[in-house]
Design an enzyme around this catalytic site. Sequence first.
Site, short mmCIF file in Angstrom:
data_model
loop_
_atom_site.label_atom_id
_atom_site.label_comp_id
_atom_site.label_asym_id
_atom_site.label_seq_id
_atom_site.Cartn_x
_atom_site.Cartn_y
_atom_site.Cartn_z
N GLU A 182 6.24 -0.47 -10.54
CA GLU A 182 6.19 -1.82 -11.31
C GLU A 182 6.92 -1.10 -12.67
OE1 GLU A 182 2.30 -3.05 -12.04
OE2 GLU A 182 2.58 -4.52 -10.15
N GLU A 207 1.74 -6.25 -3.21
CA GLU A 207 0.19 -6.04 -3.72
C GLU A 207 -0.14 -7.69 -4.04
OE1 GLU A 207 -0.30 -3.82 -7.40
OE2 GLU A 207 0.91 -2.25 -6.63
C1 GAL Z 1 -0.69 -3.65 -10.38
C2 GAL Z 1 -0.53 -2.24 -10.29
C3 GAL Z 1 -1.76 -1.54 -9.49
C4 GAL Z 1 -2.93 -2.11 -9.79
C5 GAL Z 1 -2.93 -3.63 -9.69
C6 GAL Z 1 -4.34 -4.20 -10.22
O1 GAL Z 1 0.05 -3.91 -11.49
O2 GAL Z 1 0.63 -1.83 -9.49
O3 GAL Z 1 -1.74 -0.16 -9.44
O4 GAL Z 1 -3.18 -1.59 -11.07
O5 GAL Z 1 -1.99 -3.96 -10.91
O6 GAL Z 1 -4.16 -5.63 -10.39
#
Ligand code: GAL
Length: 673
Positions: free
Chosen positions: A153, A312
Amino acid sequence: MPDTTPRGLTRLAFGGDYNPEQWPESVWQEDVRLMREAGVTMVSVGIFSWALLEPSPGTYDFGWLDRLLDLLHEHGVRVDLGTPTVVPPVWFYRAHPEALPVTAEGVRYEFGSRAAVCHSNADYRAAAARITTALAERYGSHPALALWHVHNEYGVPVSACYCDSCAAHFRRWLAAAYGTVDAVNEAWGTAFWGQRYTDFEQISPPRLTPATVNPAQALDYKRFADATMRENFRMERDILHRLSPGVPVTTNFMTALSQCDSVDYWAWGREVDLVTNDHYLITDGRRTHVNLAMAADLTRSVAGGAPWLLLEHSTSGVNWQPRNPAKAPGQMARNSLAHVARGSEGAMFFQWRQSRRGAEKFHSAMVPHGGTGTRVWREVVELGSFVDALAEIRGTRTDADVAVLWDWHSWWAQTLDWRPSVDHDARERADAFYEALYDRHLTVDFAHPEADVSRYPLVVVPALYLMTEAAGRNLTAYVEGGGTLVVSYFSGIVDEHDAVHEGAYPGPLRDVLGLTVEEFSPLLPGERVRITGPDGTELGADVWTEFVVPRGADTVLAYADGPAAGLPAVTRHRLGEGTAWYVSTRLGADGLDTLLGRAAADARIAPRPDLPRDVEVVRRTGESGTYLFAVNHTGADAKVPLEVPGTELLTGERAAGRLAVPAGAVRVVRLDG
Ligand code: GAL
């Protein structure tokens, strides 16, 4: 040429960030057993593992990762392998404290969290190149390897660094972009407030200043910070391409406008082999599935319409918002399959096993603290069972009805200080127009203002304050050629240097809209105006009004009161074969629906079947067929009309006439023929 799909993955991607270093190796055996039980096809590994992989400078410990990748391979789980460059080890920072980023106020961040990286720092770049090279040499042809995941990110949470290395790098960037310091003076308008420079060495990042800093300088700094992150991405990507040929390289984006505001994803989309995205529901009282759909559509658009991958999201609640509700039963599947409907080739999560320690222990996971006897786990296993059934949709593309223009540079420019009103927000207008289109069951592609949009019957411009002459010509040609354009207020005001276009507002849009704007007159908090038409239409509006002078356009609705009383509020201009609409105030949901209904009629977009507002219907089409996704976000059973019969892939049943979609359920029909 690297491939654009994860190597060796023959089904949808289903799995999550897997951080086994947080657990004894005895737990890994249970992990792979449960991954099989859940139908996991791919996991993301090693994103935060630099400190373990290189415990001291130049000394590597790959043993645990060797064992892990072999174990995953034995169990048929593909691997998205991270380069861990988002968190250098503490020994690196102690040797190079200046690699920690500095805020605009001059405060240097400390080690102890994550993503504390100055992207201009030469020591960081060298160390990142070394660990990336070591990983690529060791795992570049590992049989489990499907995808490289660079960094994490970019742009979140540190969007820019203001240290001395960045200052020097910024000067080099400016010299390359402008050639001479006089060209910078001209572009930035430094004649104003006596800011004239005679040497690049005199120029600084837009650090803390007593009154607002030069806006063109601030805008260029955003471009510079974004470009600098991209330089580092390219550096890692090129190493991976060289040492691990054929394996696609990605970095996980965060296209939701509320979650990342510092990255120009139009530019990044061209750099990655596969666009991947992270998305988290923002629980601010609005309909979360609309925000999700918007982020998914924006991600697909950044990918140029090609399939992309949701890398994710969450199985249930997150832990970083003020209040983090659990997802309702079925919501995880609806969220996952709504992303798939809009082009994702799978649904991955943060994270596989919920942490017991550290900052994210209250963030949901695929294997929750409560283990496998939980609702979350049962829903994970059920979702995993769809992975095979949906494999055939891979490679198909989502059909869109409408284009919405979006440009990060314009958004950045518009959010700088000292604009006519703090209440006007380009993101809010983009959200509002998107929601109004969603409620009409229209699927949206986003497009850059200079992109060819001639294939769309309707193009919507929610708020494009910064617009080049080329973009104006593009939209004029689009309307002349028969398109229908809708433009919202405060668009086409400045050029790429935040300089007001010559002549009257809205510079490059005057001809296509057939009007000029003499003045802006924003409203005070709570102040509202009425706008009315001869057919009895009456709408409310707030935040903004303008003094519009028609120069060819017809007035459709006029201000009945307020500072612009009697002047046009909504206009329509016939030009060539097409039509251009303009709205000079902030309409609410009912007003936007009225406006878009009339514009859709001009565009000859057939009205959608009579569906409840929160039943989402999207299509993917390709060589394997046409697939209709119906996602029922409501608590009532719904019926979705099918023009042709088909086979429902999740239940295996035949469907014809009206497809039954139970409350909260998802259905995916392969249409016959
Ligand atoms: C994302 C990140 C992950 C985790 C997640 C939690 O932004 O890439 O590592 O922190 O958020 O929601």
